[in-house]
Design a protein around this motif. Structure first.
Motif, mmCIF file in Angstrom:
data_model
loop_
_atom_site.group_PDB
_atom_site.id
_atom_site.type_symbol
_atom_site.label_atom_id
_atom_site.label_comp_id
_atom_site.label_asym_id
_atom_site.label_seq_id
_atom_site.Cartn_x
_atom_site.Cartn_y
_atom_site.Cartn_z
ATOM 1 N N ARG A 152 9.374 12.945 -6.572
ATOM 2 C CA ARG A 152 8.289 13.371 -5.722
ATOM 3 C C ARG A 152 7.061 12.562 -6.132
ATOM 4 O O ARG A 152 6.682 12.544 -7.293
ATOM 5 N N ARG A 153 6.460 11.849 -5.189
ATOM 6 C CA ARG A 153 5.342 10.965 -5.516
ATOM 7 C C ARG A 153 4.065 11.502 -4.887
ATOM 8 O O ARG A 153 4.075 11.970 -3.758
ATOM 9 N N LEU A 189 7.591 9.085 3.249
ATOM 10 C CA LEU A 189 8.888 8.994 2.579
ATOM 11 C C LEU A 189 9.970 9.050 3.651
ATOM 12 O O LEU A 189 10.001 9.969 4.457
ATOM 13 N N PRO A 212 20.298 17.989 -4.550
ATOM 14 C CA PRO A 212 19.000 18.246 -5.192
ATOM 15 C C PRO A 212 19.140 18.627 -6.668
ATOM 16 O O PRO A 212 18.197 18.477 -7.428
ATOM 17 N N LYS A 241 13.160 23.510 -3.214
ATOM 18 C CA LYS A 241 14.335 22.653 -3.307
ATOM 19 C C LYS A 241 15.477 23.297 -2.530
ATOM 20 O O LYS A 241 15.780 24.473 -2.744
ATOM 21 N N PRO A 242 16.104 22.565 -1.614
ATOM 22 C CA PRO A 242 17.180 23.175 -0.836
ATOM 23 C C PRO A 242 18.477 23.269 -1.649
ATOM 24 O O PRO A 242 18.606 22.659 -2.703
ATOM 25 N N GLN A 243 19.413 24.045 -1.143
ATOM 26 C CA GLN A 243 20.712 24.211 -1.787
ATOM 27 C C GLN A 243 21.759 23.346 -1.097
ATOM 28 O O GLN A 243 21.684 23.125 0.104
ATOM 29 N N VAL A 244 22.709 22.858 -1.878
ATOM 30 C CA VAL A 244 23.855 22.170 -1.295
ATOM 31 C C VAL A 244 24.714 23.225 -0.602
ATOM 32 O O VAL A 244 25.030 24.244 -1.211
ATOM 33 N N SER A 256 24.826 12.723 4.564
ATOM 34 C CA SER A 256 23.702 12.460 5.478
ATOM 35 C C SER A 256 23.855 13.260 6.775
ATOM 36 O O SER A 256 22.918 13.312 7.569
ATOM 37 N N VAL A 260 20.312 18.739 4.529
ATOM 38 C CA VAL A 260 19.566 18.910 3.256
ATOM 39 C C VAL A 260 18.553 17.766 3.175
ATOM 40 O O VAL A 260 18.665 17.084 2.624
ATOM 41 N N VAL A 274 15.286 15.063 2.766
ATOM 42 C CA VAL A 274 14.462 14.757 1.606
ATOM 43 C C VAL A 274 13.059 15.336 1.768
ATOM 44 O O VAL A 274 12.159 15.005 1.002
ATOM 45 N N TYR A 306 11.778 18.056 0.963
ATOM 46 C CA TYR A 306 11.240 18.783 -0.182
ATOM 47 C C TYR A 306 10.601 17.846 -1.205
ATOM 48 O O TYR A 306 9.886 18.299 -2.088
ATOM 49 N N LEU A 307 10.879 16.543 -1.094
ATOM 50 C CA LEU A 307 10.273 15.575 -2.008
ATOM 51 C C LEU A 307 8.942 15.050 -1.487
ATOM 52 O O LEU A 307 8.229 14.340 -2.170
ATOM 53 N N LYS A 308 8.634 15.375 -0.242
ATOM 54 C CA LYS A 308 7.413 14.831 0.337
ATOM 55 C C LYS A 308 6.185 15.550 -0.194
ATOM 56 O O LYS A 308 6.195 16.760 -0.361
ATOM 57 N N PRO A 309 5.118 14.805 -0.455
ATOM 58 C CA PRO A 309 3.896 15.455 -0.932
ATOM 59 C C PRO A 309 3.339 16.383 0.142
ATOM 60 O O PRO A 309 3.619 16.237 1.328
ATOM 61 N N ASP A 310 2.545 17.352 -0.316
ATOM 62 C CA ASP A 310 2.107 18.399 0.601
ATOM 63 C C ASP A 310 0.963 17.992 1.521
ATOM 64 O O ASP A 310 0.546 18.759 2.362
#
Lengths: 263, 263
Positions: free
Chosen positions: A91-92, A98, A147, B3-6, B167, B171, B173, B175-179
């Motif tokens: 996470r950046r 992204l 994740p 964070k999401p779940q698999v 893909s 799930v 990405v 959740y990795l994005k900044p807010d």
């Protein structure tokens, strides 16, 4: 169908490994690139290069290693590039959007096709890309994954990116498909009539709903998309069934092997 | 964003390695699977298993190796499976349709989600899958690649397939994005008016086509999709520009550093 060619514009896409630690990863990355038609490898301050280990793991892609460009800084490796994509799984705190490889690949392929320089920038195995390195790029890519276990090996990440780019290039796998010709509507229809007559002749429809059975069988064969040669094989079977039913063959000689149930 | 779940249904997808020769590939395959949320590994008559080499290369995915199912035949490894996909890169004289991972993945994910057993079957590193093994499968998959160098390593092929399947699972990405919050239309519009006034005040429009320049600047900022925080930073700059232009600051104190050209 002839074997297609890898399009020339793929030379506009370079893979940049920033400060790689393990020579094996350099070799595996070269192999991964070549399987997807990429050849331009840039190494920024590699810990060890060249090396026997890299050559061994490159397998038939030693040519990619031989033409690799070694630079002291990332800036040098990005000379001439308009789109530089930083691979990151962290996470950046950056406002560069992204994207996933799937989202970005069409643009990257289009730019390379138009003659622009595109770079995929991968960081060190342990530390990833530094903030300074990421800031030299104008795209952020994250490969989607588990994740709870995001431990993609460097060469594996290179493979995934190269696969994704290559899947947007018109080279497909059609040339590997067998030449078998699909049966035409008339041929399939002729088979259905033959099947219907034969089933009737051997008494299969007795006490059964023939129309419904025939409908189910047609659905099955339609789904399988019959080949011309398969129609010939099936009609050969039907002929033999009718011949056996007509008593043209004595029962014992109808088959040399016992029926499956008797084994 | 959390964070999401698999998703749980990924357990319905198994990776089958038929007669693998190199223990390292078994370990790398396990790691590749786990990065994409897959955990069910079947090994048909592996040459060496378990092994230290496999455990080392599995890295944090040793649990996948520990739960791996070793069988004597492919048929045993396919027990309970409805869709078995044979991975092949050779031209086969078979009429099973040949598909790319991308073409087949949506169906495979849908079937796994519906509770069916799905198998991805990979052959030996040197010989690939035998005719007999391929015939036990009802799908053929070929990874598209360089027609002149199709030397994809076994674990790399596993990685590509697992990536492709993952893909198609929801799930992403995100959740990795900044807010960072995107600026609203009014906020961006307020900035444009502020910019226009400031450029006019500092005399930038003199002898220039102000309307055209403003249009170009708006296009640039629209493309960048401004964040709220960035609008604040930019308006802070504009305020300071106006203050400096108004002579509120003596020229020497306007900046501590010399302008870039003077360096």
């Amino acid at each position: 169908m002839n074997k297609p060619q890898v399009p020339d514009f793929l030379k506009n896409i370079r893979v940049v490994l920033a400060r790689p630690s393990h020579p094996g990863n350099i070799g595996s990355a070269a192999r991964a690139m070549k399987t997807m038609g990429l050849t331009r490898l840039y190494l920024v301050a590699p810990k060890t290069f060249p090396s026997d280990e890299a050559n061994t793991l490159a397998s038939g892609a030693v040519d990619v290693l031989e033409h690799a460009v070694v630079t002291a800084t990332l800036a040098e490796a990005l000379a001439g590039v308009t789109v530089a994509c930083a691979l990151t799984s962290r996470r950046r705190e950056l406002t560069t959007p992204l994207a996933t490889p799937r989202e970005l690949a069409p643009e990257l392929v289009a730019r390379a096709r138009a003659g622009e320089g595109v770079a995929l920038v991968f960081g060190n195995e342990t530390f990833g890309l530094s903030i300074d390195e990421v800031e030299q790029c104008n795209r952020l890519i994250t490969i989607p994954g588990n994740p709870d276990y995001f431990s993609l090996n460097l060469a594996m990440a290179v493979q995934v990116l190269c696969y994704e780019l290559f899947s947007h290039v018109e080279v497909g796998v059609d040339y590997l498909k067998p030449d078998g010709e699909a049966a035409t509507h008339e041929e399939v229809d002729g088979f259905y009539r033959h099947l219907d007559q034969t089933l009737d002749a051997i008494g299969y429809y007795r006490r059964r709903n023939g129309e419904r059975l025939m409908r189910r069988l047609k659905t099955l064969f339609n789904r399988a998309q019959l080949q011309r040669e398969e129609v010939d094989i099936l009609r050969g079977m039907l002929k033999q069934m009718q011949r056996a039913a007509d008593g043209a063959l004595p029962p014992a000689a109808a088959s040399d092997a016992p029926p499956p149930d008797a084994r």
